[in-house]
Design an enzyme around this catalytic site. Structure first.
Site, PDB file in Angstrom:
ATOM      1  N   ASN A   1       0.831  -1.213   0.000  1.00 32.92           N
ATOM      2  CA  ASN A   1       0.000   0.000   0.000  1.00 32.92           C
ATOM      3  C   ASN A   1       0.861   1.257   0.000  1.00 32.92           C
ATOM      4  O   ASN A   1       0.598   2.216  -0.740  1.00 32.92           O
ATOM      5  CB  ASN A   1      -0.924   0.005   1.216  1.00 32.92           C
TER       6      ASN A   1
ATOM      7  N   HIS B   1      -3.193   2.410  -2.497  1.00 32.80           N
ATOM      8  CA  HIS B   1      -4.281   1.511  -2.099  1.00 32.80           C
ATOM      9  C   HIS B   1      -4.899   0.784  -3.284  1.00 32.80           C
ATOM     10  O   HIS B   1      -5.447  -0.313  -3.130  1.00 32.80           O
ATOM     11  CB  HIS B   1      -5.365   2.299  -1.351  1.00 32.80           C
TER      12      HIS B   1
ATOM     13  N   ASP C   1      -5.707  -3.096  -3.287  1.00 29.44           N
ATOM     14  CA  ASP C   1      -7.009  -3.692  -3.603  1.00 29.44           C
ATOM     15  C   ASP C   1      -6.878  -4.771  -4.666  1.00 29.44           C
ATOM     16  O   ASP C   1      -7.517  -5.829  -4.587  1.00 29.44           O
ATOM     17  CB  ASP C   1      -7.975  -2.601  -4.079  1.00 29.44           C
TER      18      ASP C   1
ATOM     19  N   GLU D   1      -6.313  -7.518   5.185  1.00 30.41           N
ATOM     20  CA  GLU D   1      -5.649  -8.452   4.273  1.00 30.41           C
ATOM     21  C   GLU D   1      -5.734  -9.887   4.773  1.00 30.41           C
ATOM     22  O   GLU D   1      -4.969 -10.755   4.365  1.00 30.41           O
ATOM     23  CB  GLU D   1      -4.181  -8.057   4.090  1.00 30.41           C
TER      24      GLU D   1
END
Length: 461
Positions: A347, A352, A356, A382
């Site tokens: 990240n 982000h 994702d 996660e």
């Protein structure tokens, strides 16, 4: 004697409450320990000195060696390392987003960067909400505009106002669903009222038919009685014929009136029956539509928006179901807890959006390579959880190891750069005297051990 019994009951009650508080405290302590370990794992990769301190912290938790004085010293050292990180924070720590405006005097740049990351993340979540929820056209347009603002603006005042509006939009989505359900209940009540009126009319018609039949019966009996009286009193055959003929004509007229009345009543009832059948058909169609909508809404409520896997609530339902089945049949049942390694680093390095995509990729591979009888869910962040029915832990380990090797070999790229994806997993099987909570805690501890032993591995307890 009664006083002694009362004292004993009070003592036993207090003892039971104390045991309950102790169990609750133990559960809360385990939860806090898990959160502390996960937070420390997520914080790794910043400074070697900090990683070493966090490792010592996890080791103490794993061995249940908690010395308050030692932990106070450890906390002071961790605080100093975090302070050094804050002092070194700069623009290079920002994920790939537009350059933020210069903060006002006295505002920490690291804090501003963190705010921007939060705004970007909420903008992405708002986009996922729009895909799943139904809003009024005006509210949806406002949500699209707000999403664009959260994803692109660097003005914190604008972003703060936008974040406040997100809550209003969520409330608007919930309110709309509530209004739709209330409208359905209103339409259902109206149709039920129409049915009640129809049944009342049917009842009135039945009562009218009974009254008409009784009236006809009385009139015929009365005329027949008069015929009998005329026969007994008559001395003139001609007069008797005339009297009988008049009585029969009256009876015929009564029967004709009855047939006419019944024909009109039957026609009215047929029209009412046809109208009722149409209303019932409409109710059935609308009921099926609402049932489908309720099923769809429930499916959404049990589905993680990002990965489209079952979410934590769905996991709890399935875990309870499989646990009860295990209690009955005692067939092998394995629980696995998976966690993407160094996810925070992905990240921070790529943003982000990359994170994702990593979660979606792992979810897709798990869904594709595990059996249809296995249950996979995103537990949060996660972390994923898996139930493997009819599977001993040694076989489950082979399955998870194969999946782990496959995922680690996937050619994942972001912004033209290869990104290594691995996960660690903890496995455990249900054992005698296990509860849903105890078996999950054991799998969680196995995951910690896999992380402490170097990540990208499967550990069994």
């Amino acid at each position: 004697m009664a006083s002694e019994d009362s004292w004993k009951e009070k003592y036993l009650r207090e003892l039971e409450e104390a045991e309950h508080r102790e169990k609750q405290w133990e559960s809360e302590r385990n939860l806090l320990e898990r959160m502390l370990v996960r937070t420390s794992l997520a914080s790794e990769g910043q400074r070697p000195e900090l990683d070493e301190l966090l490792g010592r912290l996890r080791e103490d938790i794993r061995k249940k060696q908690i010395n308050l004085q030692h932990w106070r010293e450890l906390q002071d050292q961790i605080d100093r390392q975090i302070t050094l990180l804050d002092e070194q924070a700069g623009p290079q720590a920002v994920s790939p987003t537009p350059e933020p405006q210069a903060p006002a005097e006295g505002v920490d740049l690291a804090d501003t960067t963190q705010r921007l990351r939060i705004a970007r993340r909420i903008g992405q979540l708002l986009g996922q909400l729009l895909q799943q929820a139904s809003l009024e056209p005006a509210a949806e347009a406002e949500a699209r505009e707000l999403q664009q603002t959260l994803l692109t603006s660097n003005d914190w005042e604008v972003l703060r106002e936008g974040l406040n509006r997100v809550a209003d939009l969520v409330i608007a989505a919930i309110t709309r669903s509530q209004r739709e359900f209330e409208a359905f209940l209103k339409r259902l009540d109206e149709r039920l009222q129409a049915l009640r009126e129809h049944f009342a009319q049917q009842s009135d018609a039945q009562t009218g038919r009974q009254d008409a039949t009784a009236t006809l019966d009385r009139e015929i009996r009365a005329e027949l009685d008069k015929v009998g009286d005329d026969i007994r009193a008559s001395e003139d055959i001609q007069a008797l014929k005339q009297s009988v003929s008049q009585r029969l004509e009256f009876i015929g007229s009564a029967l004709e009136r009855f047939r006419t009345s019944e024909s009109e009543r039957e026609k009215l009832l047929a029209n009412q029956l046809e109208a009722m059948q149409e209303k019932v058909a409409a109710m059935e169609a609308h009921s099926e539509q609402m049932q489908a909508q309720v099923r769809e809404e429930r499916q959404r409520a049990l589905t993680d928006l990002l990965t489209q896997l079952p979410n934590r609530e769905a996991w709890q339902e399935r875990l309870s179901f499989e646990y009860n089945r295990w209690l009955r049949y005692r067939h092998p049942l394995t629980v696995a807890v998976l966690d993407v390694d160094l996810f925070k680093r992905i990240n921070d390095s790529y943003g982000h959006k990359a994170g994702d995509r990593v979660l979606q990729l792992v979810a897709r591979e798990m869904s594709t390579r595990l059996r249809s009888t296995d249950f996979i869910a995103r537990f949060g962040g996660e972390e994923f959880v898996v139930l493997l029915p009819e599977t001993p832990t040694d076989e489950a380990r082979k399955v998870l190891d194969s999946l782990r090797e496959h995922v680690s070999g996937l050619p994942f790229h972001f912004s033209g750069e290869p990104v290594s994806i691995t996960f660690s997993a903890g496995l455990t099987g249900f054992q005698d005297d296990d509860t849903e909570e105890s078996v999950f805690d054991r799998a969680d501890r196995a995951l910690y051990r896999a992380k402490d032993e170097g990540r990208n591995r499967v550990s069994v307890l």
